[in-house]
Design a protein around this motif. Sequence first.
Motif, PDB file in Angstrom:
ATOM      1  N   ASP A   7       0.841  -1.206   0.000  1.00  0.00           N
ATOM      2  CA  ASP A   7       0.000   0.000   0.000  1.00  0.00           C
ATOM      3  C   ASP A   7       0.872   1.251   0.000  1.00  0.00           C
ATOM      4  O   ASP A   7       0.606   2.205  -0.734  1.00  0.00           O
ATOM      5  N   GLU A   8       1.921   1.226   0.813  1.00  0.00           N
ATOM      6  CA  GLU A   8       2.834   2.368   0.853  1.00  0.00           C
ATOM      7  C   GLU A   8       3.529   2.554  -0.493  1.00  0.00           C
ATOM      8  O   GLU A   8       3.708   3.679  -0.965  1.00  0.00           O
ATOM      9  N   LEU A   9       3.917   1.427  -1.121  1.00  0.00           N
ATOM     10  CA  LEU A   9       4.599   1.490  -2.421  1.00  0.00           C
ATOM     11  C   LEU A   9       3.684   2.080  -3.488  1.00  0.00           C
ATOM     12  O   LEU A   9       4.104   2.941  -4.263  1.00  0.00           O
ATOM     13  N   ASN A  15       2.141   9.174  -6.191  1.00  0.00           N
ATOM     14  CA  ASN A  15       2.649  10.522  -5.949  1.00  0.00           C
ATOM     15  C   ASN A  15       3.915  10.843  -6.739  1.00  0.00           C
ATOM     16  O   ASN A  15       4.424  11.957  -6.652  1.00  0.00           O
ATOM     17  N   GLY A  16       4.426   9.861  -7.479  1.00  0.00           N
ATOM     18  CA  GLY A  16       5.635  10.103  -8.276  1.00  0.00           C
ATOM     19  C   GLY A  16       6.882  10.289  -7.432  1.00  0.00           C
ATOM     20  O   GLY A  16       7.829  10.947  -7.852  1.00  0.00           O
ATOM     21  N   ASN A  17       6.893   9.700  -6.244  1.00  0.00           N
ATOM     22  CA  ASN A  17       8.000   9.879  -5.302  1.00  0.00           C
ATOM     23  C   ASN A  17       9.015   8.747  -5.474  1.00  0.00           C
ATOM     24  O   ASN A  17       8.946   7.720  -4.801  1.00  0.00           O
ATOM     25  N   SER A  18       9.993   8.958  -6.367  1.00  0.00           N
ATOM     26  CA  SER A  18      10.936   7.883  -6.682  1.00  0.00           C
ATOM     27  C   SER A  18      11.832   7.539  -5.489  1.00  0.00           C
ATOM     28  O   SER A  18      12.178   6.378  -5.296  1.00  0.00           O
ATOM     29  N   ALA A  19      12.202   8.514  -4.659  1.00  0.00           N
ATOM     30  CA  ALA A  19      13.041   8.219  -3.495  1.00  0.00           C
ATOM     31  C   ALA A  19      12.309   7.294  -2.530  1.00  0.00           C
ATOM     32  O   ALA A  19      12.880   6.331  -2.011  1.00  0.00           O
ATOM     33  N   GLU A  20      11.044   7.556  -2.301  1.00  0.00           N
ATOM     34  CA  GLU A  20      10.260   6.715  -1.402  1.00  0.00           C
ATOM     35  C   GLU A  20      10.022   5.335  -2.014  1.00  0.00           C
ATOM     36  O   GLU A  20      10.066   4.321  -1.315  1.00  0.00           O
ATOM     37  N   LEU A  24      11.154   1.890  -0.188  1.00  0.00           N
ATOM     38  CA  LEU A  24      10.200   0.815   0.110  1.00  0.00           C
ATOM     39  C   LEU A  24      10.618  -0.500  -0.542  1.00  0.00           C
ATOM     40  O   LEU A  24      10.477  -1.567   0.067  1.00  0.00           O
ATOM     41  N   LEU A  25      11.145  -0.438  -1.752  1.00  0.00           N
ATOM     42  CA  LEU A  25      11.633  -1.657  -2.406  1.00  0.00           C
ATOM     43  C   LEU A  25      12.810  -2.232  -1.624  1.00  0.00           C
ATOM     44  O   LEU A  25      12.898  -3.442  -1.427  1.00  0.00           O
ATOM     45  N   ARG A  26      13.686  -1.349  -1.144  1.00  0.00           N
ATOM     46  CA  ARG A  26      14.820  -1.780  -0.330  1.00  0.00           C
ATOM     47  C   ARG A  26      14.338  -2.427   0.975  1.00  0.00           C
ATOM     48  O   ARG A  26      14.939  -3.362   1.472  1.00  0.00           O
ATOM     49  N   ARG A  27      13.232  -1.924   1.513  1.00  0.00           N
ATOM     50  CA  ARG A  27      12.690  -2.445   2.769  1.00  0.00           C
ATOM     51  C   ARG A  27      11.857  -3.714   2.574  1.00  0.00           C
ATOM     52  O   ARG A  27      11.304  -4.238   3.534  1.00  0.00           O
TER      53      ARG A  27
END
Length: 130
Positions: A7-9, A15-20, A24-27
């Motif tokens: 859901d967070e991803l 939102n187009g937030n590539s850093a987030e 999230l993928l790393r997490r």
Amino acid sequence: MTMSLEDELTTAAVNGNSAEVEDLLRRGAQVNGLNRFGRTALQVMMMGSTPVARLLLTHGANPNVADSSTGLTPLHDAARTGFLDTVRLLVEFNANPQAVDNANCRPVDLARKYGNEDVVNFLDSLENSQ
């Protein structure tokens, strides 16, 4: 209620937030995991956000995932909204330009319907080069 990583991803992708998205993928968020609405991040991402699309695709997002109710793929959505960079990127990652939705429309048909000539020209050029 806590949101799942998926859901967070999908929220970060919308939102187009590539850093987030990257965080999230790393997490451990599953790139093809479904959010609580049954959608993947690639399906709901901000179509004009090429960095988010590239991140998801390089992490193994399925470019041919179809919406269960409409049959639309991310390529259909990008073609309809006219984001040529996203269309090119999806095709580069093996999105099927001949995929049809539940109305039997291909991405090029939607691009044509919505007047996105640059996308129509690009998708037509793929057909002509085969």
